[in-house]
Write a protein that holds these residues in place. Structure first.
Motif, short mmCIF file in Angstrom:
data_model
loop_
_atom_site.label_atom_id
_atom_site.label_comp_id
_atom_site.label_asym_id
_atom_site.label_seq_id
_atom_site.Cartn_x
_atom_site.Cartn_y
_atom_site.Cartn_z
N THR A 73 0.83 -1.21 0.00
CA THR A 73 0.00 0.00 0.00
C THR A 73 0.87 1.25 0.00
O THR A 73 0.57 2.23 -0.70
N LYS A 74 1.93 1.25 0.79
CA LYS A 74 2.87 2.39 0.80
C LYS A 74 3.48 2.62 -0.57
O LYS A 74 3.54 3.75 -1.07
N GLN A 75 3.95 1.52 -1.17
CA GLN A 75 4.62 1.63 -2.47
C GLN A 75 3.65 2.11 -3.55
O GLN A 75 4.01 2.95 -4.38
N VAL A 76 2.43 1.57 -3.53
CA VAL A 76 1.43 1.99 -4.52
C VAL A 76 1.11 3.47 -4.34
O VAL A 76 0.99 4.21 -5.32
N ALA A 77 0.97 3.92 -3.10
CA ALA A 77 0.66 5.33 -2.83
C ALA A 77 1.74 6.25 -3.40
O ALA A 77 1.45 7.27 -4.02
N ILE A 78 3.00 5.88 -3.19
CA ILE A 78 4.12 6.70 -3.67
C ILE A 78 4.12 6.78 -5.19
O ILE A 78 4.24 7.86 -5.78
N LEU A 79 3.96 5.64 -5.85
CA LEU A 79 4.00 5.60 -7.31
C LEU A 79 2.80 6.30 -7.93
O LEU A 79 2.93 7.01 -8.94
N VAL A 80 1.62 6.13 -7.34
CA VAL A 80 0.42 6.78 -7.87
C VAL A 80 0.52 8.28 -7.72
O VAL A 80 0.16 9.04 -8.63
N MET A 147 -6.61 9.09 -5.03
CA MET A 147 -6.12 7.75 -4.77
C MET A 147 -4.80 7.75 -3.99
O MET A 147 -4.65 7.03 -2.99
N GLY A 148 -3.85 8.55 -4.42
CA GLY A 148 -2.55 8.58 -3.76
C GLY A 148 -2.64 9.03 -2.32
O GLY A 148 -2.05 8.42 -1.42
N GLN A 149 -3.41 10.11 -2.07
CA GLN A 149 -3.55 10.64 -0.72
C GLN A 149 -4.26 9.63 0.19
O GLN A 149 -3.83 9.40 1.33
N VAL A 150 -5.33 9.03 -0.31
CA VAL A 150 -6.09 8.07 0.51
C VAL A 150 -5.27 6.82 0.79
O VAL A 150 -5.30 6.29 1.91
N LEU A 151 -4.52 6.35 -0.21
CA LEU A 151 -3.70 5.16 0.02
C LEU A 151 -2.59 5.43 1.03
O LEU A 151 -2.21 4.54 1.79
#
Length: 406
Positions: A73-80, A147-151
């Motif tokens: 989830t952390k990695q997805v948030a950063i990339l998004v 999406m990025g902020q919520v993740l």
């Protein structure tokens, strides 16, 4: 291409089950409808074996652990937030992962995304890895476009949830170790040391004190009928699990636990922190309050608190404020209710819920320290008394024999 198990209905209403290969759940659904079958459920072949211990914990088909989920989830948030598309993000993470089960889960989600499903629906095909709470937050992020902020908030929430669980388990680790050591010592004395000394008493024909006779009888019982005691303990555990499956009995047990000295406030503190953290994260993600409340309810373990949330939902539907509806249940702390009331008045409900969670965590930590500071010396004292009792019961007739010889 994955293999899916399905259950479907014919137009005549007859149920059919079977297996079929497909690129995604959507592709399998379309293939079944082309055969004039109405899909009822479609699941990956591996999910049907989820009850099997090996598949669940040791094969590449096992679900994501909480640590895996938090990191992903952390990695997805950063990339998004960096502007990378979600399907490309998950594809890259799957390629980089060295764990077979992580790679399998992410690749399955990517396949669903490329088949046209939104992320919330794609992860719903992996319910063992992504629980309904996770799915709901992702769905809210899709609607809000953040999406990025919520993740990022979701990753922080997952970290806090795991840290809270680790604190609770860590507080019980040392007492559990002491209990285990005490049990092993007593078992060794009763099944090895005492039987050796019992042979000496048999040859002397000496009248033994009651404490010695009791210890010798108990030792003989453990030697001859210990297996029966093990079966009885296993049966008791099985019966207790069956009894706790009864909602009424479980409710009574949970109510007793909440009212129990020391343990009750400790359990309530951890449950309150979990509830408030979940609500804060969902409200910040713009999840509707009733949906957020229902999802937060599902994170609670105590059925008394769950019933209180159910009642709160009913009062919210009638138009009552969250603070008043929750406060009328009389289970949560006045501090949390006051913070919620302030949050509703100021429009900063998520922030106030976060403060409430932090306060509950702080109180839980303090109560845990008090509980363990009392429990640890008590366990040491009990262990010493048990060993002392066994030793004194065995040594008393020996000392009497020595005094008689003199």
């Amino acid at each position: 291409m994955a293999r899916y198990r399905f259950e479907a209905l014919t137009y005549a209403g007859k149920s059919e089950r079977g297996s079929v290969d497909g690129e995604s759940v959507r592709a399998v659904r379309q293939a079944l409808m082309a055969k004039q079958l109405v899909p009822v459920s479609i699941e990956l072949e591996t999910e049907w074996g989820k009850q099997r211990f090996w598949n669940k914990w040791f094969s590449e088909n096992k679900p994501l652990s909480r640590a895996d989920l938090t990191l992903i989830t952390k990695q997805v948030a950063i990339l998004v937030r960096s502007g990378v598309q979600i399907d490309e993000t998950l594809s890259v993470l799957a390629e980089e992962s060295s764990q077979a089960h992580v790679k399998a889960v992410l690749q399955a989600v990517v396949a669903e995304l490329r088949a046209g499903l939104p992320l919330s629906k794609a992860i719903a095909t992996q319910p063992l890895s992504f629980d309904p709470l996770y799915q709901g937050v992702v769905g809210a992020a899709e609607q809000s476009g953040k999406m990025g902020q919520v993740l990022t908030q979701l990753a922080e929430f997952l970290e806090k949830r795991q840290a809270l669980k680790n604190k609770a388990l860590g507080a019980l680790a040392y007492p559990a170790m002491l209990t285990g050591v005490a049990f092993m010592i007593v078992l060794f004395l009763m099944t090895y040391v005492v039987p050796q000394i019992a042979r000496v008493f048999q040859n002397t024909k000496q009248a033994l004190p009651f404490s010695t006779r009791f210890i010798l009888a108990l030792s003989e019982f453990l030697m001859n009928w210990g297996w029966l005691l093990v079966i009885a303990m296993v049966g008791a555990v099985f019966y207790a699990r069956r009894a706790l499956a009864n909602p009424e009995f479980r409710l009574k047990v949970d109510r007793v636990l909440l009212n129990f000295p020391l343990i009750g406030p400790l359990l309530l503190g951890f449950e309150t922190a979990r509830f408030a953290n979940t609500m804060a994260m969902l409200v910040a993600a713009n999840v509707p309050i009733l949906t957020a409340l229902h999802s937060a309810r599902d994170t609670l373990n105590n059925t008394v608190l769950r019933a209180a949330i159910d009642s709160t939902e009913g009062r919210l539907r009638e138009g009552t404020s969250l603070a008043r509806a929750l406060g009328s249940q009389g289970v949560f702390s006045p501090i949390l209710i006051h913070l919620i009331r302030s949050g509703e008045a100021s429009g900063k409900l998520a922030e106030m819920l976060k403060y409430g969670a932090e306060n509950a965590e702080l109180e839980s930590e303090q109560k845990t320290k008090i509980f363990t500071s009392l429990l640890e010396p008590l366990l040491i004292l009990l262990m010493g008394l048990m060993v002392l009792g066994i030793v004194m019961a065995v040594m008393q007739p020996i000392l009497e024999m020595n005094s008689g010889v003199r």
